[in-house]
Design an enzyme around this catalytic site. Structure first.
Site, PDB file in Angstrom:
ATOM      1  N   HIS A  37       0.842  -1.208   0.000  1.00 30.27           N
ATOM      2  CA  HIS A  37       0.000   0.000   0.000  1.00 30.27           C
ATOM      3  C   HIS A  37       0.873   1.252   0.000  1.00 30.27           C
ATOM      4  O   HIS A  37       0.581   2.232  -0.679  1.00 30.27           O
ATOM      5  CB  HIS A  37      -0.878   0.042   1.255  1.00 30.27           C
ATOM      6  N   GLN A 153      -8.353  -7.092 -10.689  1.00 25.61           N
ATOM      7  CA  GLN A 153      -8.966  -5.841 -10.240  1.00 25.61           C
ATOM      8  C   GLN A 153      -8.457  -4.656 -11.078  1.00 25.61           C
ATOM      9  O   GLN A 153      -9.236  -3.796 -11.489  1.00 25.61           O
ATOM     10  CB  GLN A 153      -8.642  -5.614  -8.766  1.00 25.61           C
TER      11      GLN A 153
HETATM   12  P1  AMP Z   1      -6.363  -3.884  -0.344  1.00 21.10           P
HETATM   13  O1  AMP Z   1      -6.202  -3.076   0.906  1.00 21.10           O
HETATM   14  O2  AMP Z   1      -5.891  -5.295  -0.218  1.00 21.10           O
HETATM   15  O3  AMP Z   1      -7.716  -3.730  -0.970  1.00 21.10           O
HETATM   16  O4  AMP Z   1      -5.342  -3.224  -1.385  1.00 21.10           O
HETATM   17  C1  AMP Z   1      -5.411  -1.872  -1.717  1.00 21.10           C
HETATM   18  C2  AMP Z   1      -4.522  -1.609  -2.902  1.00 21.10           C
HETATM   19  O5  AMP Z   1      -3.170  -1.953  -2.574  1.00 21.10           O
HETATM   20  C3  AMP Z   1      -4.910  -2.454  -4.132  1.00 21.10           C
HETATM   21  O6  AMP Z   1      -4.815  -1.658  -5.294  1.00 21.10           O
HETATM   22  C4  AMP Z   1      -3.879  -3.549  -4.114  1.00 21.10           C
HETATM   23  O7  AMP Z   1      -3.609  -4.086  -5.385  1.00 21.10           O
HETATM   24  C5  AMP Z   1      -2.661  -2.817  -3.578  1.00 21.10           C
HETATM   25  N1  AMP Z   1      -1.700  -3.774  -3.016  1.00 21.10           N
HETATM   26  C6  AMP Z   1      -1.953  -4.699  -2.054  1.00 21.10           C
HETATM   27  N2  AMP Z   1      -0.851  -5.458  -1.838  1.00 21.10           N
HETATM   28  C7  AMP Z   1       0.098  -5.012  -2.690  1.00 21.10           C
HETATM   29  C8  AMP Z   1       1.443  -5.403  -2.962  1.00 21.10           C
HETATM   30  N3  AMP Z   1       2.041  -6.409  -2.323  1.00 21.10           N
HETATM   31  N4  AMP Z   1       2.120  -4.728  -3.915  1.00 21.10           N
HETATM   32  C9  AMP Z   1       1.523  -3.704  -4.589  1.00 21.10           C
HETATM   33  N5  AMP Z   1       0.270  -3.293  -4.381  1.00 21.10           N
HETATM   34  C10 AMP Z   1      -0.445  -3.938  -3.453  1.00 21.10           C
END
Ligand code: AMP
Length: 281
Positions: A37, A153
């Protein structure tokens, strides 16, 4: 950095910024923030004058048997990470603020949301699309930031923005990994030490698939085969899918020309983990 819980407060801040001619970036998250994030927030800080991070565990994207109630939450830590990374506003609404009684409008992408993760999570992407449109309408950002970690997504959000003429630029950011290769995820917190060790099999399968793909004239089936064989080395890994699809249509391909997404979903114990790579990288 300010923390606000209502839509009208967000709108007041953004109105003020707009009146000063400032650009706005938005990073939608479900909180329990980690370096993945953080990389999105850092990219947003670099590319915009003001950055809003939303922390909202969106109930509409969880199926009835999924982990909505147990999804990890830590707003204090999230706020510290946002502030340290240079965000200006953290939007943390209650579900009732986002979905007041009687809410019945949804956004959806039809077939794109029914393949890959959509096969086992039938309402998931309708929930994702709906919250993304709502957040975009609330913040009206110039740019929104998403991780390649959730590749389906990202494809879906790009299509949503295109097909609904959303006046926002969608920015994709690379996957951030732990030192042993496991893609960072809030859900990694569910893994006990044994499962955490087993979970490295996902990134090993991704590495094996990538190495095979770079190795000249292979077919999608051969890549899939190698990845399945790697995953089979870990008895704790329950494979949901290994798929090789067109990055834009998310439909299976029979050759490796054009932008390709190689995506996997694997259960380790009760925890469902995903990972992917793209061709060309
Ligand atoms: P989430 O809180 O899991 O809904 O993720 C929020 C955003 O952070 C989404 O766009 C995810 O794709 C991105 N995200 C989550 N984990 C990672 C990661 N390891 N590397 C890059 N982006 C991430």
């Amino acid at each position: 950095m300010k923390i606000v819980r209502t839509i009208s407060e967000v709108r007041q801040y953004v109105k003020e910024w707009r009146s000063q001619g400032l650009t706005v970036g938005l990073v939608p998250t479900m909180g329990y923030l980690h370096e993945g994030h953080q990389s999105l927030i850092a990219a947003a800080v670099k590319g915009n004058d003001r950055v809003v991070v939303s922390v909202f565990v969106n109930p509409k994207q969880f199926g009835p048997a999924e982990d909505l109630a147990s999804y990890p939450r830590d707003l204090e830590k999230d706020a510290a990470l946002c502030e340290a990374t240079g965000a200006h506003l953290l939007f943390h609404p209650e579900p009732s603020e986002m979905y007041p009684q009687g809410h019945c409008a949804f956004a959806d992408v039809e077939e794109l949301g029914k393949v890959l993760c959509g096969k086992t999570r039938p309402i998931h992407f309708r929930g994702v699309c709906t919250v993304i449109v709502k957040l975009a309408n609330i913040v009206m950002p110039d740019r929104m930031y998403f991780g390649q970690k959730d590749a389906q997504q990202l494809t879906i959000v790009r299509r949503l923005a295109r097909d609904l003429n959303m006046p926002v630029e969608i920015v994709g950011c690379p996957i951030v990994r732990e030192t042993d290769g496991l893609a960072k995820s809030s859900r990694n917190a569910y893994l006990n030490p044994e499962e955490r060790r087993a979970a490295v099999i996902l990134s090993r399968a991704i590495a094996a698939g990538k190495a095979t793909a770079q190795n000249g004239t292979v077919t999608p089936d051969e890549i899939r085969e190698i990845m399945l064989r790697t995953l089979a080395e870990e008895p704790a890994a329950n494979v949901e899918y290994v798929e090789i699809v067109d990055s834009q249509t998310l439909l299976p391909v029979d050759n490796l020309n054009g932008p390709i997404l190689v995506a996997i979903a694997v259960r380790i114990g009760k925890t469902r983990l995903i990972d992917n790579f793209t061709l060309p990288e």
